[in-house]
Design a protein around this motif. Structure first.
Motif, PDB file in Angstrom:
ATOM      1  N   UNK A  28       0.821  -1.211   0.000  1.00 45.26           N
ATOM      2  CA  UNK A  28       0.000   0.000   0.000  1.00 45.26           C
ATOM      3  C   UNK A  28       0.857   1.265   0.000  1.00 45.26           C
ATOM      4  N   UNK A  29       0.420   2.248  -0.766  1.00 41.99           N
ATOM      5  CA  UNK A  29       0.968   3.598  -0.664  1.00 41.99           C
ATOM      6  C   UNK A  29       2.303   3.836  -1.320  1.00 41.99           C
ATOM      7  N   UNK A  30       2.769   2.913  -2.150  1.00 39.51           N
ATOM      8  CA  UNK A  30       4.073   3.100  -2.789  1.00 39.51           C
ATOM      9  C   UNK A  30       4.025   4.218  -3.829  1.00 39.51           C
ATOM     10  N   UNK A  31       5.111   4.980  -3.876  1.00 39.12           N
ATOM     11  CA  UNK A  31       5.328   6.009  -4.905  1.00 39.12           C
ATOM     12  C   UNK A  31       4.273   7.114  -4.854  1.00 39.12           C
ATOM     13  N   UNK A  32       3.723   7.344  -3.655  1.00 32.55           N
ATOM     14  CA  UNK A  32       2.758   8.421  -3.472  1.00 32.55           C
ATOM     15  C   UNK A  32       3.311   9.416  -2.453  1.00 32.55           C
ATOM     16  N   UNK A  33       3.231  10.696  -2.763  1.00 31.95           N
ATOM     17  CA  UNK A  33       3.613  11.719  -1.788  1.00 31.95           C
ATOM     18  C   UNK A  33       2.550  11.788  -0.702  1.00 31.95           C
ATOM     19  N   UNK A  34       2.986  11.730   0.563  1.00 32.59           N
ATOM     20  CA  UNK A  34       2.040  11.712   1.671  1.00 32.59           C
ATOM     21  C   UNK A  34       2.761  12.142   2.945  1.00 32.59           C
ATOM     22  N   UNK A  35       2.019  12.495   3.981  1.00 29.88           N
ATOM     23  CA  UNK A  35       2.646  12.901   5.243  1.00 29.88           C
ATOM     24  C   UNK A  35       2.955  11.696   6.140  1.00 29.88           C
ATOM     25  N   UNK A  36       4.055  11.807   6.858  1.00 28.50           N
ATOM     26  CA  UNK A  36       4.458  10.811   7.849  1.00 28.50           C
ATOM     27  C   UNK A  36       4.917  11.543   9.106  1.00 28.50           C
ATOM     28  N   UNK A  37       4.886  10.824  10.209  1.00 27.61           N
ATOM     29  CA  UNK A  37       5.500  11.296  11.442  1.00 27.61           C
ATOM     30  C   UNK A  37       6.740  10.441  11.649  1.00 27.61           C
ATOM     31  N   UNK A  38       7.910  11.060  11.567  1.00 27.58           N
ATOM     32  CA  UNK A  38       9.177  10.334  11.653  1.00 27.58           C
ATOM     33  C   UNK A  38       9.899  10.772  12.919  1.00 27.58           C
ATOM     34  N   UNK A  39       9.957   9.872  13.882  1.00 25.89           N
ATOM     35  CA  UNK A  39      10.569  10.172  15.182  1.00 25.89           C
ATOM     36  C   UNK A  39      10.012  11.480  15.753  1.00 25.89           C
ATOM     37  N   UNK A  40       8.688  11.631  15.632  1.00 29.16           N
ATOM     38  CA  UNK A  40       8.008  12.791  16.197  1.00 29.16           C
ATOM     39  C   UNK A  40       7.960  14.013  15.307  1.00 29.16           C
ATOM     40  N   UNK A  41       8.622  13.971  14.162  1.00 35.07           N
ATOM     41  CA  UNK A  41       8.660  15.120  13.251  1.00 35.07           C
ATOM     42  C   UNK A  41       7.792  14.847  12.025  1.00 35.07           C
ATOM     43  N   UNK A  42       6.907  15.776  11.717  1.00 29.79           N
ATOM     44  CA  UNK A  42       6.062  15.619  10.534  1.00 29.79           C
ATOM     45  C   UNK A  42       6.877  15.901   9.276  1.00 29.79           C
ATOM     46  N   UNK A  43       6.811  14.955   8.338  1.00 30.82           N
ATOM     47  CA  UNK A  43       7.493  15.130   7.058  1.00 30.82           C
ATOM     48  C   UNK A  43       6.570  14.682   5.935  1.00 30.82           C
ATOM     49  N   UNK A  44       6.750  15.278   4.779  1.00 25.08           N
ATOM     50  CA  UNK A  44       6.068  14.810   3.581  1.00 25.08           C
ATOM     51  C   UNK A  44       7.108  14.199   2.659  1.00 25.08           C
ATOM     52  N   UNK A  45       6.836  13.002   2.208  1.00 21.58           N
ATOM     53  CA  UNK A  45       7.785  12.317   1.347  1.00 21.58           C
ATOM     54  C   UNK A  45       7.096  11.208   0.580  1.00 21.58           C
ATOM     55  N   UNK A  46       7.897  10.378  -0.048  1.00 18.50           N
ATOM     56  CA  UNK A  46       7.380   9.289  -0.872  1.00 18.50           C
ATOM     57  C   UNK A  46       7.902   7.968  -0.323  1.00 18.50           C
ATOM     58  N   UNK A  47       6.982   7.076  -0.035  1.00 22.02           N
ATOM     59  CA  UNK A  47       7.325   5.719   0.396  1.00 22.02           C
ATOM     60  C   UNK A  47       7.636   4.912  -0.861  1.00 22.02           C
ATOM     61  N   UNK A  48       8.885   4.432  -0.968  1.00 22.31           N
ATOM     62  CA  UNK A  48       9.337   3.776  -2.188  1.00 22.31           C
ATOM     63  C   UNK A  48       9.231   2.255  -2.137  1.00 22.31           C
ATOM     64  N   UNK A  49       9.098   1.703  -0.932  1.00 19.50           N
ATOM     65  CA  UNK A  49       9.025   0.253  -0.808  1.00 19.50           C
ATOM     66  C   UNK A  49       9.761  -0.224   0.423  1.00 19.50           C
ATOM     67  N   UNK A  50      10.061  -1.523   0.463  1.00 16.56           N
ATOM     68  CA  UNK A  50      10.701  -2.151   1.613  1.00 16.56           C
ATOM     69  C   UNK A  50      11.908  -2.937   1.115  1.00 16.56           C
ATOM     70  N   UNK A  51      13.063  -2.719   1.743  1.00 16.33           N
ATOM     71  CA  UNK A  51      14.271  -3.387   1.259  1.00 16.33           C
ATOM     72  C   UNK A  51      14.410  -4.797   1.829  1.00 16.33           C
ATOM     73  N   UNK A  52      15.499  -5.455   1.483  1.00 18.20           N
ATOM     74  CA  UNK A  52      15.691  -6.854   1.864  1.00 18.20           C
ATOM     75  C   UNK A  52      15.753  -7.036   3.376  1.00 18.20           C
ATOM     76  N   UNK A  53      16.182  -6.007   4.075  1.00 15.85           N
ATOM     77  CA  UNK A  53      16.297  -6.101   5.530  1.00 15.85           C
ATOM     78  C   UNK A  53      15.031  -5.647   6.247  1.00 15.85           C
ATOM     79  N   UNK A  54      13.971  -5.374   5.489  1.00 16.14           N
ATOM     80  CA  UNK A  54      12.699  -5.010   6.093  1.00 16.14           C
ATOM     81  C   UNK A  54      12.552  -3.545   6.425  1.00 16.14           C
ATOM     82  N   UNK A  55      13.510  -2.723   6.017  1.00 11.83           N
ATOM     83  CA  UNK A  55      13.432  -1.287   6.270  1.00 11.83           C
ATOM     84  C   UNK A  55      12.615  -0.598   5.189  1.00 11.83           C
TER      85      UNK A  55
END
Length: 244
Positions: A193-220
């Motif tokens: 879900x949500x790949x390659x779409x610009x959207x808001x996230x909360x990253x370590x308490x900070x609001x950011x807008x970015x693009x979720x590109x996928x999940x790598x081999x290590x699960x990140x």
């Protein structure tokens, strides 16, 4: 059936019950744990998952580890199997089910994405040996969840489903992928879900807008921000739905 089955009338968490059971016994074959009512189910980041008594699926499937497994691939394969199992229940479900990283399953209903299933995979170690996998699955099956952005299979498909039969089918699929080398993990990106779409996230308490590109081999999770690319664990990222 290639596993034992322990059914509980009520449990705080089927994963907790299974983990406690493993501390007291040596398990050499798979064990399915189900309950009519889970009151303190655990999800990602310590969130709770409570289904409605007798209407929803709460299960944990304990599988002994035999041979090498790659934990991130295990998580991906299990998520794909769970999604496939739900999609196979009714033709209306397959086109509208997606996996939300790390391990939720969403349904697109009334033009918005709503959670129908949560997955929690926990590994059991004895010393340096990885001995068992505990796969917890909670599904809103026949209930009417009174929670924002949550729904049920019944609400989407317009009919009720057999919860005990779903548990058995789910366990069979999970066992097959673990014993079969986690081949289903290769399909994870196809249902993400949500790949390659610009959207808001909360990253370590900070609001950011970015693009979720996928999940790598290590699960990140792989993210593209305005100034850089970054790989992050799921514990650092909260999805914000105000622009979803």
């Amino acid at each position: 059936m290639n596993w034992s089955h322990q059914h509980l009338k009520e449990a705080g968490s089927t994963n907790d019950w299974a983990m406690a059971w493993l501390k007291q016994r040596s398990l050499t074959h798979p064990l399915l744990v189900t309950t009519d009512h889970q009151t303190s189910g655990r999800g990602q980041r310590g969130k709770t998952w409570e289904g409605q008594k007798g209407l929803d699926l709460a299960m944990s499937f304990v599988v002994p580890v035999r041979g090498p497994l790659h934990p991130p691939s295990l998580n991906k394969a299990v998520a794909v199997v769970v999604r496939q199992t739900l999609a196979g229940l009714d033709s209306s479900l397959d086109p509208v089910l997606e996996i939300k990283w790390p391990n939720d399953v969403l349904i697109r209903r009334n033009n918005q994405w709503e959670k129908v299933c949560g997955i929690l995979v926990e590994n059991v170690w004895r010393g340096a040996e990885w001995t068992h996998v505990v796969v917890g699955v909670g599904v809103n099956v026949n209930s009417n969840p009174d929670v924002e952005r949550a729904t049920s299979l019944k609400a989407m498909a317009g009919k009720e489903f057999d919860v005990p039969a779903l548990a058995q089918t789910m366990a069979s699929g999970i066992l097959d992928t673990i014993q079969g080398g986690l081949k289903e993990a290769a399909a994870y990106a196809n249902h993400l879900h949500g790949c390659h779409e610009a959207r808001p996230f909360l990253v370590q308490g900070e609001r950011r807008t970015g693009i979720f590109m996928g999940v790598n081999r290590e699960g990140l999770g792989e993210f593209l921000w305005a100034d850089r690319r970054e790989d992050l664990p799921s514990t650092d990222v909260v999805w914000l739905w105000d622009q979803a």
